[in-house]
Structures are given as structure tokens and as C-alpha cells.
Design a protein around this motif. Structure first.
Motif, PDB file in Angstrom:
ATOM      1  N   ASP A 223      -8.558  -2.008  18.742  1.00  8.28           N
ATOM      2  CA  ASP A 223      -8.533  -0.733  19.687  1.00  8.28           C
ATOM      3  C   ASP A 223      -9.625  -1.099  20.644  1.00  8.28           C
ATOM      4  O   ASP A 223      -9.585  -0.279  21.622  1.00  8.28           O
ATOM      5  N   ALA A 224     -10.760  -1.897  20.501  1.00  7.18           N
ATOM      6  CA  ALA A 224     -11.650  -1.960  21.601  1.00  7.18           C
ATOM      7  C   ALA A 224     -10.946  -2.874  22.750  1.00  7.18           C
ATOM      8  O   ALA A 224     -10.389  -4.123  22.701  1.00  7.18           O
ATOM      9  N   GLU A 225     -11.291  -2.213  24.008  1.00  6.49           N
ATOM     10  CA  GLU A 225     -10.924  -3.353  25.174  1.00  6.49           C
ATOM     11  C   GLU A 225     -11.618  -4.605  25.390  1.00  6.49           C
ATOM     12  O   GLU A 225     -11.323  -5.505  25.906  1.00  6.49           O
ATOM     13  N   SER A 226     -13.055  -4.687  24.786  1.00  7.93           N
ATOM     14  CA  SER A 226     -14.051  -5.780  25.091  1.00  7.93           C
ATOM     15  C   SER A 226     -14.889  -5.865  23.917  1.00  7.93           C
ATOM     16  O   SER A 226     -15.313  -4.830  23.221  1.00  7.93           O
ATOM     17  N   LYS A 247      -9.115 -13.508  21.782  1.00  9.48           N
ATOM     18  CA  LYS A 247      -8.361 -13.331  23.102  1.00  9.48           C
ATOM     19  C   LYS A 247      -7.111 -13.653  23.333  1.00  9.48           C
ATOM     20  O   LYS A 247      -6.195 -13.410  23.888  1.00  9.48           O
ATOM     21  N   TYR A 251      -4.991 -10.622  23.242  1.00  4.91           N
ATOM     22  CA  TYR A 251      -5.278 -10.037  24.928  1.00  4.91           C
ATOM     23  C   TYR A 251      -6.537  -9.067  25.109  1.00  4.91           C
ATOM     24  O   TYR A 251      -6.602  -8.356  26.148  1.00  4.91           O
ATOM     25  N   ARG A 252      -7.386  -9.224  24.074  1.00 10.91           N
ATOM     26  CA  ARG A 252      -8.634  -8.444  24.481  1.00 10.91           C
ATOM     27  C   ARG A 252      -9.449  -9.309  24.911  1.00 10.91           C
ATOM     28  O   ARG A 252      -9.821 -10.325  24.588  1.00 10.91           O
ATOM     29  N   HIS A 253     -10.423  -8.832  25.757  1.00  9.97           N
ATOM     30  CA  HIS A 253     -11.755  -9.514  26.176  1.00  9.97           C
ATOM     31  C   HIS A 253     -12.829  -9.608  25.193  1.00  9.97           C
ATOM     32  O   HIS A 253     -13.082  -8.804  24.760  1.00  9.97           O
ATOM     33  N   GLN A 273     -18.525   1.540  22.530  1.00 14.19           N
ATOM     34  CA  GLN A 273     -16.919   0.996  22.960  1.00 14.19           C
ATOM     35  C   GLN A 273     -17.041  -0.360  22.758  1.00 14.19           C
ATOM     36  O   GLN A 273     -15.813  -1.247  22.908  1.00 14.19           O
TER      37      GLN A 273
END
Ligand code: AGP
Length: 367
Positions: A223-226, A247, A251-253, A273
Motif C-alpha cells: 500500500d505504500a507509494e514509496s 519496483k 511499480y512502487r517507488h 507513509q
């Protein structure tokens, strides 16, 4: 029979689970317990050639480059020859100095990666000696090299490489052992490492057997964007590979850093986050690594720690994943396996096409 994913939901899953068997294959017939060394006849190098080496330069792309960094550490530790790894895609553009007493090592699963192939050709054109660590038999890179070690991982289909990488690490361990035993590595150390290598396949299996538990941890990371992946010295290329895998398919940073560099900048980004996956093996740096975990926790950064049983992480709030102990030099190959499972289960949860991630090809054969 044709190679297919069988009962697995993806090739990547099948290939991760094949790692113990693949690891046995790369080691088979190459470990000499009597003299504590490795036998790599395909290198085409005798003791005199080996003694003449003053430097080792490893070239590969992407994950093969990161395993190359792990390999450079093995060569320096076991053979005491200065060694480093460089992205093959950059190498020839800086008009590299090719030295006759440097051993160049090209590492590639496919043996067809254009950047690695062109680096090999550049070195050979200038008279350098190149050996290959290659999986695909008879591939372009294998044919261009002066000698080499086949990785025997078997066919690999998933874009996200797993079993080929494990076998690259083991290939480097064999190379470092053989170089070391012609130079200063003692027979006792040689035997210690041979015994360690022989344990690797079953220890990888022990980690894979905990897939369900590690998969649970991945649910939180997905769930983390980064995210950050951090490690030091032996753990740093492990972190780089962990971030790469994450990644590629989720496809997460995901960004890798040396743990020691956090306070020089990236700590500014750590927050509730932004989780961090930290590589904290039981080694000379454990205490310093644990210190960094406290700094991350103080900024409320969620933490997943890949470590060894018995390592005291203090009061720090984290999810810990323990991997089996082996000889310290060989730790990276075990530390990396949970990172594959984390990436895989995060991507699965996000519903991505695991074997064919967007924008990527299995082998990059054009510049
Ligand atoms: C690994 O997961 C990647 N897909 C990629 O970085 C790969 O390792 C790289 O392109 C090198 O490929 P090769 O080993 O076939 O030369």
C-alpha cells in the motif's frame, strides 16, 4: 517436456521455488572438500594466470550488476584482490583503461544483453581477459569470453530474475574461492566456506517454506507509494536488488540507500507513509545498523528488518524476518530471498502481471 509454469500462478513463483535445486546444480562437482577449494575448469586459467591478477572488474546490467557488487565483495574478502562492479551499460562510454593484469568478469543470465556484450567486445579488442558467468549455454556473451562458469539455473522466463541471480552469487563464491586458494586463503577457511556453500540449498528452502508469513508482511508494504531499502557493506547490494525487484513488479517507488547515508539526506523523507526494509545481518555492523533503525522508528517510519535469529534489535518497533545463519561472507544469498517474496506478494496483491511487467523485456538486446 516443455518448460511451463505448471501449477504455479506465474513463472516467477515457479522460479523462486526452484532456487534450492538450481543452487545444487551450480555447486555440483565444483566443491573440493579435501583442499577447501573450487574446481572451475571452464575458466581456462592456471595457477600462474591466477597469481598474475592484480584487480578484478565485474560488469553486468540491472540485477546482474547488483549481484556483481556482491561478487566483488566476495573476491576482495576471499582472494584479497581489489575488486569492483560497474554497470556494463556505462563502461564503454567512458573509454575505460583496459589493463592486462585485470581479470574482467561479465555476468548475465541471458548472455544476450547488448550492453554487457559490447563491454566484453571492447575489453577483448583492447587485449583484456574476460571470463563469463552466464546462464544460457552457447549465448553471445558465453561465446565471446575467454572462459567462464555456466550457472546451470535452468531456463528463466519471468522478467524479474530470481534463480539465475542466486546462482550468480554462488558462481562468484566459487570463483572467489578458487582465486583465494591459489593466493592467500587458508585451507581451513576454504573448508569452512565449502561447508557453508553446501548448506545453502537447504537454507534457501527453509526461507521459501515461510512464504505465507513473508507474504503477510508484503500486504502492508504493497500500500505504500514509496519505500526505502537499506543495508551496509555486504547488505547494500542486497538492498539494491530488493528495491529493484520491488519496483519492477509492484511499480512502487523503491529506493535503495546505504544505511550509513540516511542521515546525510534521505532521512528527511522517512515518515509514517514511507516504510523501510532494512538488511541487518549479524556482523561487524549490527550495532550501527540497529542505531539507524532507532532513527527511522523515531520518525515513525514503518520497519521490516531482515536479520538473523538472536540479533538484538532493542526496543525498536518492527516486523522482523530472520534468515538462517551461514558464514558471514555468504549471507547475501540468503538475505535476498525474503526480498523476492516481498516483491512477489506485493505485486500479487496489487493485481499486476508478474511475469510481464510493463515497459520491461526479459533481455535487452538492442541499445
Ligand atoms: C532482473 O530482475 C531484471 N529484469 C534485469 O535487471 C536483468 O537482471 C538485466 O537486464 C540483466 O539481464 P541479463 O542477466 O540477462 O544480462
Amino acid at each position: 517436456a516443455a518448460y511451463d509454469a505448471g501449477d504455479h500462478e506465474s513463472y516467477m513463483h515457479k522460479e523462486m521455488l526452484e532456487q534450492p535445486v538450481a543452487a545444487e546444480r551450480v555447486l555440483r562437482g565444483r566443491l573440493d572438500d579435501r583442499f577447501g577449494t573450487a574446481h572451475l575448469g571452464g575458466l581456462n586459467m592456471d595457477a600462474r594466470d591466477t597469481r598474475a591478477i592484480r584487480r578484478v572488474k565485474i560488469l553486468g546490467c540491472g540485477s546482474a550488476y547488483y549481484v556483481g557488487q556482491m561478487g566483488a565483495a566476495l573476491v576482495e574478502e576471499l582472494a584479497r584482490i581489489p575488486a569492483d562492479a560497474e554497470a556494463a551499460s556505462e563502461f564503454r562510454y567512458r573509454d575505460p583503461v583496459i589493463e592486462p593484469d585485470t581479470l574482467y568478469v561479465a555476468v548475465s543470465q541471458s548472455g544476450e544483453t547488448i550492453d554487457t556484450l559490447l563491454a566484453v567486445q571492447e575489453i577483448r579488442r583492447k587485449g583484456g581477459r574476460v571470463v563469463g558467468l552466464v546462464n544460457v549455454v552457447g549465448s553471445a556473451i558465453a561465446r565471446e569470453c575467454d572462459g567462464g562458469i555456466y550457472l546451470h539455473a535452468g531456463p528463466e522466463v519471468a522478467v524479474a530474475s530470481t534463480k539465475a541471480l542466486t546462482n550468480m552469487f554462488l558462481g562468484f563464491a566459487l570463483l572467489a574461492l578458487q582465486l583465494g586458494r591459489v593466493r592467500d586463503l587458508s585451507i581451513a577457511d576454504g573448508k569452512r566456506l565449502i561447508a557453508g556453500l553446501a548448506r545453502i540449498p537447504e537454507q534457501i528452502q527453509e526461507i521459501l517454506d515461510r512464504e505465507a508469513e513473508i507474504g503477510e508482511v508484503a500486504q502492508q508494504l504493497a500500500d505504500a507509494e514509496s519505500l526505502f531499502f537499506v543495508g551496509r557493506v555486504r547488505g547494500y547490494p542486497v538492498a539494491r536488488e530488493g528495491a529493484q525487484k520491488f519496483k519492477e513488479i509492484s511499480y512502487r517507488h523503491a529506493e535503495a540507500y546505504q544505511t550509513s547515508e540516511l542521515k546525510h539526506g534521505p532521512l528527511a523523507l522517512v515518515s509514517e507513509q514511507v516504510p523501510t526494509v532494512a538488511i541487518v545481518p549479524d556482523d561487524e555492523l549490527t550495532d550501527r545498523n540497529v542505531g539507524a533503525l532507532h532513527e527511522i522508528a523515531a520518525r515513525r517510519g514503518p520497519l521490516v528488518v531482515i536479520t538473523h535469529e538472536g540479533v538484538d534489535l532493542g526496543e525498536v518497533q518492527c516486523v522482523r524476518i530472520d534468515v538462517p545463519r551461514n558464514e558471514r561472507e555468504l549471507d547475501p544469498v540468503l538475505l535476498v530471498v525474503p526480498l523476492q517474496l516481498l516483491a512477489y506478494h506485493a505485486a500479487l496483491r496489487l493485481g499486476h502481471d508478474i511475469d510481464k511487467p510493463r515497459n520491461l523485456a526479459k533481455s535487452v538486446t538492442v541499445e
